[in-house]
Design an enzyme around this catalytic site. Structure first.
Site, PDB file in Angstrom:
ATOM      1  N   ILE A  42       0.830  -1.210   0.000  1.00 58.25           N
ATOM      2  CA  ILE A  42       0.000   0.000   0.000  1.00 58.25           C
ATOM      3  C   ILE A  42       0.866   1.263   0.000  1.00 58.25           C
ATOM      4  O   ILE A  42       0.391   2.333  -0.389  1.00 58.25           O
ATOM      5  CB  ILE A  42      -0.947  -0.030   1.229  1.00 58.25           C
ATOM      6  CG1 ILE A  42      -2.195   0.799   0.983  1.00 58.25           C
ATOM      7  CG2 ILE A  42      -0.249   0.391   2.502  1.00 58.25           C
ATOM      8  CD1 ILE A  42      -3.291   0.543   2.009  1.00 58.25           C
ATOM      9  N   ASN A  52      11.583  -8.733   7.139  1.00 63.24           N
ATOM     10  CA  ASN A  52      11.900  -8.079   8.405  1.00 63.24           C
ATOM     11  C   ASN A  52      11.372  -8.922   9.557  1.00 63.24           C
ATOM     12  O   ASN A  52      10.287  -9.493   9.453  1.00 63.24           O
ATOM     13  CB  ASN A  52      11.245  -6.699   8.450  1.00 63.24           C
ATOM     14  CG  ASN A  52      11.770  -5.773   7.357  1.00 63.24           C
ATOM     15  OD1 ASN A  52      12.956  -5.815   7.030  1.00 63.24           O
ATOM     16  ND2 ASN A  52      10.897  -4.972   6.781  1.00 63.24           N
ATOM     17  N   HIS A  78       6.050 -11.982   5.656  1.00 60.61           N
ATOM     18  CA  HIS A  78       5.903 -11.518   4.280  1.00 60.61           C
ATOM     19  C   HIS A  78       7.275 -11.240   3.708  1.00 60.61           C
ATOM     20  O   HIS A  78       8.176 -10.775   4.403  1.00 60.61           O
ATOM     21  CB  HIS A  78       5.028 -10.264   4.199  1.00 60.61           C
ATOM     22  CG  HIS A  78       5.382  -9.202   5.193  1.00 60.61           C
ATOM     23  ND1 HIS A  78       4.978  -9.282   6.510  1.00 60.61           N
ATOM     24  CD2 HIS A  78       6.108  -8.071   5.081  1.00 60.61           C
ATOM     25  CE1 HIS A  78       5.430  -8.216   7.160  1.00 60.61           C
ATOM     26  NE2 HIS A  78       6.139  -7.472   6.316  1.00 60.61           N
ATOM     27  N   MET A  79       7.402 -11.515   2.427  1.00 63.13           N
ATOM     28  CA  MET A  79       8.602 -11.188   1.687  1.00 63.13           C
ATOM     29  C   MET A  79       8.300  -9.955   0.848  1.00 63.13           C
ATOM     30  O   MET A  79       7.322  -9.938   0.102  1.00 63.13           O
ATOM     31  CB  MET A  79       8.997 -12.377   0.810  1.00 63.13           C
ATOM     32  CG  MET A  79      10.263 -12.146   0.024  1.00 63.13           C
ATOM     33  SD  MET A  79      10.765 -13.679  -0.792  1.00 63.13           S
ATOM     34  CE  MET A  79      11.440 -14.601   0.588  1.00 63.13           C
ATOM     35  N   HIS A  80       9.132  -8.913   0.999  1.00 64.80           N
ATOM     36  CA  HIS A  80       9.021  -7.743   0.139  1.00 64.80           C
ATOM     37  C   HIS A  80       9.800  -8.029  -1.144  1.00 64.80           C
ATOM     38  O   HIS A  80      10.988  -8.366  -1.078  1.00 64.80           O
ATOM     39  CB  HIS A  80       9.677  -6.514   0.791  1.00 64.80           C
ATOM     40  CG  HIS A  80       9.050  -6.050   2.061  1.00 64.80           C
ATOM     41  ND1 HIS A  80       8.214  -4.956   2.120  1.00 64.80           N
ATOM     42  CD2 HIS A  80       9.159  -6.513   3.335  1.00 64.80           C
ATOM     43  CE1 HIS A  80       7.834  -4.774   3.380  1.00 64.80           C
ATOM     44  NE2 HIS A  80       8.394  -5.699   4.139  1.00 64.80           N
TER      45      HIS A  80
HETATM   46  P1  5GP Z   1       7.031  -4.760   7.436  1.00 61.86           P
HETATM   47  O1  5GP Z   1       7.371  -3.376   7.939  1.00 61.86           O
HETATM   48  O2  5GP Z   1       6.210  -5.520   8.456  1.00 61.86           O
HETATM   49  O3  5GP Z   1       8.188  -5.533   6.925  1.00 61.86           O
HETATM   50  O4  5GP Z   1       6.122  -4.531   6.162  1.00 61.86           O
HETATM   51  C1  5GP Z   1       4.752  -4.307   6.231  1.00 61.86           C
HETATM   52  C2  5GP Z   1       4.343  -3.724   4.912  1.00 61.86           C
HETATM   53  O5  5GP Z   1       2.931  -3.811   4.809  1.00 61.86           O
HETATM   54  C3  5GP Z   1       4.712  -2.235   4.739  1.00 61.86           C
HETATM   55  O6  5GP Z   1       5.551  -2.095   3.602  1.00 61.86           O
HETATM   56  C4  5GP Z   1       3.351  -1.551   4.565  1.00 61.86           C
HETATM   57  O7  5GP Z   1       3.401  -0.514   3.616  1.00 61.86           O
HETATM   58  C5  5GP Z   1       2.454  -2.683   4.136  1.00 61.86           C
HETATM   59  N1  5GP Z   1       1.073  -2.528   4.517  1.00 61.86           N
HETATM   60  C6  5GP Z   1       0.589  -2.121   5.729  1.00 61.86           C
HETATM   61  N2  5GP Z   1      -0.746  -2.131   5.727  1.00 61.86           N
HETATM   62  C7  5GP Z   1      -1.133  -2.568   4.496  1.00 61.86           C
HETATM   63  C8  5GP Z   1      -2.407  -2.802   3.892  1.00 61.86           C
HETATM   64  O8  5GP Z   1      -3.467  -2.618   4.481  1.00 61.86           O
HETATM   65  N3  5GP Z   1      -2.406  -3.256   2.606  1.00 61.86           N
HETATM   66  C9  5GP Z   1      -1.250  -3.466   1.922  1.00 61.86           C
HETATM   67  N4  5GP Z   1      -1.356  -3.896   0.669  1.00 61.86           N
HETATM   68  N5  5GP Z   1      -0.031  -3.280   2.458  1.00 61.86           N
HETATM   69  C10 5GP Z   1       0.019  -2.823   3.736  1.00 61.86           C
END
Ligand code: 5GP
Ligand code: ZN
Length: 113
Positions: A30, A86, A99-101
């Protein structure tokens, strides 16, 4: 369970889904940090990398495989891309469903940025 990504898996909230199979879902982040920024997740809830068990090894391999496949489909596999997972607070994890980015379409520097 009150998990954002489980809700996307279950279609309780919308996700911009780009790939799905029996075990894995991929959708656009998002708040994208690159021209392509896709999150690739197991459909089954696993909170953090620390919660992986030996039986999950193929599943994690599948996340990586889907990332590489999407990179190839989008045409940036050869020029290069970044995958990141992360873990917990200091690792920058904000959503507690692994999750994998997959990020591609720009240059990344290492170790910052
Ligand atoms: P983290 O920081 O846990 O590695 O990554 C979480 C990711 O989820 C972030 O890049 C953030 O932008 C994304 N994210 C958070 N909320 C949502 C959502 O409601 N929908 C989508 N598609 N991504 C989200
Ligand atoms: Zn979940």
């Amino acid at each position: 369970m009150d998990c954002l990504f489980c809700k996307i898996v279950n279609r309780e909230i919308p996700g911009d889904i780009v790939f799905e199979d029996d075990e894995v879902l991929a959708f656009n982040d998002i708040n994208p940090q690159a021209p392509t920024h896709v999150l690739i997740i197991p459909k089954r809830h696993i909170a953090t990398l620390n919660d992986l068990e030996e039986g999950d090894l193929a599943l994690v391999g599948r996340l990586q495989y889907v990332a590489a496949r999407l990179a190839r489909e989008r045409g940036f596999a050869e020029e290069g891309y970044r995958v990141v997972m992360n873990c917990n607070d200091l690792g920058g994890q904000t959503v507690y469903h692994i999750h994998m980015h997959l990020m591609g379409g720009r240059r990344f520097t290492w170790p910052a940025g």
